[in-house]
Motif scaffolding. Structure first.
Motif, short mmCIF file in Angstrom:
data_model
loop_
_atom_site.label_atom_id
_atom_site.label_comp_id
_atom_site.label_asym_id
_atom_site.label_seq_id
_atom_site.Cartn_x
_atom_site.Cartn_y
_atom_site.Cartn_z
N GLU A 1 1.03 -0.92 -0.20
CA GLU A 1 -0.27 -0.30 -0.04
C GLU A 1 0.67 0.88 -0.02
N TYR B 1 4.26 -1.12 -8.27
CA TYR B 1 3.39 -0.37 -7.98
C TYR B 1 2.70 0.10 -9.66
N TRP B 2 3.99 -0.07 -9.74
CA TRP B 2 3.68 1.15 -11.34
C TRP B 2 3.42 0.57 -12.48
N THR C 1 0.55 5.30 0.50
CA THR C 1 0.42 6.41 1.03
C THR C 1 0.08 7.25 -0.58
N GLU C 2 -0.81 8.55 -0.58
CA GLU C 2 -1.09 9.69 -1.70
C GLU C 2 0.26 10.57 -1.63
N ASP C 3 0.84 10.37 -0.72
CA ASP C 3 1.92 11.77 -0.81
C ASP C 3 3.04 10.61 -1.56
N GLU C 4 3.76 9.07 -1.67
CA GLU C 4 4.39 8.13 -2.52
C GLU C 4 3.74 8.08 -3.89
N GLU C 5 2.60 8.14 -4.04
CA GLU C 5 2.21 7.80 -5.30
C GLU C 5 2.48 9.24 -5.99
N THR C 6 2.30 10.35 -5.20
CA THR C 6 2.59 11.36 -6.09
C THR C 6 3.77 11.87 -6.39
N ARG D 1 -0.67 -0.57 -11.76
CA ARG D 1 -1.10 1.05 -11.36
C ARG D 1 -1.45 1.59 -13.40
N TYR D 2 0.21 1.24 -13.62
CA TYR D 2 -0.25 2.60 -14.93
C TYR D 2 0.25 1.85 -16.55
#
Length: 73
Positions: A26, A64-65, A28-33, A68-69
């Motif tokens: 999982e 993760y990348w 965090t939003e900060d990590e994703e940004t 997700r993308y």
């Protein structure tokens, strides 16, 4: 008695590994940004991106990348 101590240690290590692996999946939003911003600057240089996020490995970030993308054609 040493066997008893060792077996209890093995159990606690196993449960910690499961918990830590789940929490590492999982982000965090900060990590994703940060990952998105770093990717736009560096491309897929996962080890450099991981160097900016304490406690994360290049493999975790790449997984993760891509999950997700990634674009499936």
């Amino acid at each position: 008695m040493a066997d008893l101590d060792r077996s209890s240690d093995d159990t606690s290590v196993d449960s910690r590994e499961d918990t830590s692996q789940d929490s590492k999946l999982e982000f965090t939003e900060d990590e994703e940004t940060l990952i998105a911003r770093m990717y736009s600057l560096l491309g897929d240089r996962w080890s450099l991106i991981a160097g900016r996020i304490p406690g994360r490995t290049a493999e975790e970030i790449e997984k993760y990348w891509t999950s997700r993308y990634s674009t499936s054609e």
